[in-house]
Scaffold this motif. Structure first.
Motif, PDB file in Angstrom:
ATOM      1  N   VAL A  39      26.713  56.429  82.259  1.00 14.17           N
ATOM      2  CA  VAL A  39      26.952  56.082  80.691  1.00 14.17           C
ATOM      3  C   VAL A  39      27.697  54.703  80.386  1.00 14.17           C
ATOM      4  CG1 VAL A  39      28.091  57.160  78.671  1.00 14.17           C
ATOM      5  CG2 VAL A  39      26.713  58.621  80.219  1.00 14.17           C
ATOM      6  N   GLU A  40      28.990  54.518  81.104  1.00  7.69           N
ATOM      7  CA  GLU A  40      29.803  53.343  81.185  1.00  7.69           C
ATOM      8  C   GLU A  40      28.906  52.032  81.183  1.00  7.69           C
ATOM      9  OE1 GLU A  40      33.063  54.040  83.715  1.00  7.69           O
ATOM     10  OE2 GLU A  40      34.053  55.019  82.172  1.00  7.69           O
ATOM     11  N   ARG A  41      28.025  52.349  82.197  1.00  3.66           N
ATOM     12  CA  ARG A  41      27.246  50.873  82.402  1.00  3.66           C
ATOM     13  C   ARG A  41      26.144  50.892  81.202  1.00  3.66           C
ATOM     14  NH1 ARG A  41      26.988  52.822  87.819  1.00  3.66           N
ATOM     15  NH2 ARG A  41      24.805  53.651  87.312  1.00  3.66           N
ATOM     16  N   TYR A  42      25.783  51.730  80.555  1.00  7.12           N
ATOM     17  CA  TYR A  42      24.451  51.768  79.605  1.00  7.12           C
ATOM     18  C   TYR A  42      25.318  51.297  78.500  1.00  7.12           C
ATOM     19  CZ  TYR A  42      21.297  53.093  76.115  1.00  7.12           C
ATOM     20  OH  TYR A  42      20.262  52.906  75.315  1.00  7.12           O
ATOM     21  N   VAL A  43      26.491  51.812  78.116  1.00  2.29           N
ATOM     22  CA  VAL A  43      27.209  51.267  76.951  1.00  2.29           C
ATOM     23  C   VAL A  43      27.876  50.208  77.065  1.00  2.29           C
ATOM     24  CG1 VAL A  43      27.107  53.449  75.809  1.00  2.29           C
ATOM     25  CG2 VAL A  43      29.165  52.743  77.098  1.00  2.29           C
ATOM     26  N   GLY A  44      28.203  49.667  78.222  1.00  5.92           N
ATOM     27  CA  GLY A  44      29.064  48.061  78.631  1.00  5.92           C
ATOM     28  C   GLY A  44      30.480  48.429  78.220  1.00  5.92           C
ATOM     29  N   ARG A  45      31.142  49.487  78.273  1.00  4.84           N
ATOM     30  CA  ARG A  45      32.662  49.715  78.225  1.00  4.84           C
ATOM     31  C   ARG A  45      32.927  51.140  78.952  1.00  4.84           C
ATOM     32  NH1 ARG A  45      33.705  49.747  72.529  1.00  4.84           N
ATOM     33  NH2 ARG A  45      35.924  50.483  73.384  1.00  4.84           N
ATOM     34  N   THR A  46      34.366  50.997  79.350  1.00  7.32           N
ATOM     35  CA  THR A  46      35.083  52.149  79.861  1.00  7.32           C
ATOM     36  C   THR A  46      35.308  53.244  78.922  1.00  7.32           C
ATOM     37  OG1 THR A  46      35.935  50.552  81.386  1.00  7.32           O
ATOM     38  CG2 THR A  46      37.155  52.550  81.344  1.00  7.32           C
ATOM     39  N   LEU A  47      34.906  54.385  79.236  1.00  9.85           N
ATOM     40  CA  LEU A  47      35.225  55.506  78.375  1.00  9.85           C
ATOM     41  C   LEU A  47      36.530  56.123  78.511  1.00  9.85           C
ATOM     42  CD1 LEU A  47      31.914  57.403  78.878  1.00  9.85           C
ATOM     43  CD2 LEU A  47      32.537  55.695  77.185  1.00  9.85           C
ATOM     44  N   GLU A  48      37.220  55.909  79.600  1.00  6.11           N
ATOM     45  CA  GLU A  48      38.650  56.387  79.744  1.00  6.11           C
ATOM     46  C   GLU A  48      39.773  55.340  79.208  1.00  6.11           C
ATOM     47  OE1 GLU A  48      39.318  57.677  83.622  1.00  6.11           O
ATOM     48  OE2 GLU A  48      38.205  59.528  83.475  1.00  6.11           O
ATOM     49  N   ARG A  49      40.923  55.910  78.963  1.00  4.88           N
ATOM     50  CA  ARG A  49      41.935  55.068  78.401  1.00  4.88           C
ATOM     51  C   ARG A  49      42.252  53.964  79.545  1.00  4.88           C
ATOM     52  NH1 ARG A  49      47.432  56.957  76.009  1.00  4.88           N
ATOM     53  NH2 ARG A  49      46.212  57.179  74.307  1.00  4.88           N
ATOM     54  N   THR A  50      42.358  52.621  79.390  1.00  3.77           N
ATOM     55  CA  THR A  50      42.538  51.563  80.191  1.00  3.77           C
ATOM     56  C   THR A  50      43.412  50.593  79.495  1.00  3.77           C
ATOM     57  OG1 THR A  50      39.869  51.803  81.158  1.00  3.77           O
ATOM     58  CG2 THR A  50      41.012  49.756  81.765  1.00  3.77           C
ATOM     59  N   SER A  51      44.000  49.886  80.421  1.00  2.00           N
ATOM     60  CA  SER A  51      44.858  48.853  80.056  1.00  2.00           C
ATOM     61  C   SER A  51      44.185  47.475  79.870  1.00  2.00           C
ATOM     62  CB  SER A  51      46.233  48.683  81.007  1.00  2.00           C
ATOM     63  OG  SER A  51      46.956  49.801  80.566  1.00  2.00           O
ATOM     64  N   TYR A  52      44.453  46.524  79.154  1.00  2.00           N
ATOM     65  CA  TYR A  52      43.784  45.187  78.996  1.00  2.00           C
ATOM     66  C   TYR A  52      44.785  44.369  78.262  1.00  2.00           C
ATOM     67  CZ  TYR A  52      39.270  47.676  78.795  1.00  2.00           C
ATOM     68  OH  TYR A  52      38.307  48.345  79.000  1.00  2.00           O
ATOM     69  N   THR A  53      44.548  42.969  78.914  1.00  2.00           N
ATOM     70  CA  THR A  53      45.566  41.959  78.535  1.00  2.00           C
ATOM     71  C   THR A  53      44.626  40.966  77.854  1.00  2.00           C
ATOM     72  OG1 THR A  53      47.162  42.095  80.072  1.00  2.00           O
ATOM     73  CG2 THR A  53      47.276  39.938  79.105  1.00  2.00           C
ATOM     74  N   GLU A  54      44.909  40.739  76.519  1.00  2.01           N
ATOM     75  CA  GLU A  54      44.106  39.701  75.827  1.00  2.01           C
ATOM     76  C   GLU A  54      44.945  38.712  75.158  1.00  2.01           C
ATOM     77  OE1 GLU A  54      41.383  41.851  73.109  1.00  2.01           O
ATOM     78  OE2 GLU A  54      40.623  43.315  74.356  1.00  2.01           O
TER      79      GLU A  54
END
Length: 79
Positions: A39-54
């Motif tokens: 599902v994550e590959r299909y929607v192109g995003r992680t479903l669980e809480r994840t940290s990002y630096t932008e």
């Protein structure tokens, strides 16, 4: 990969009883992890809480659109 309790959720959904988690817990967890990964590959995003630096350069803009949403918290912001 996933930290979600797939074995317990799948066993409860299928009404397999408490013994199913102890007997087939690893198999149920593997199935849940595999489905989540697909599902994550299909929607192109992680479903669980994840940290990002932008990092953004606003160029005098009033609004910036983040690459990852929804946002649970912001640790720092510099202007």
């Amino acid at each position: 990969m996933a930290s979600y309790n797939w074995s317990g959720e799948i066993a409860a959904y299928l009404k397999l009883g408490a013994d199913a988690t102890s007997e087939r817990g690893a198999l149920l967890a593997a199935i849940g992890d595999s489905v989540q990964a697909a599902v994550e590959r299909y929607v192109g995003r992680t479903l669980e809480r994840t940290s990002y630096t932008e990092v953004y350069d606003g160029h005098d803009r009033v609004t910036l659109f983040l690459r990852n949403a929804p946002v649970a918290s912001v640790t720092s912001l510099s202007v």
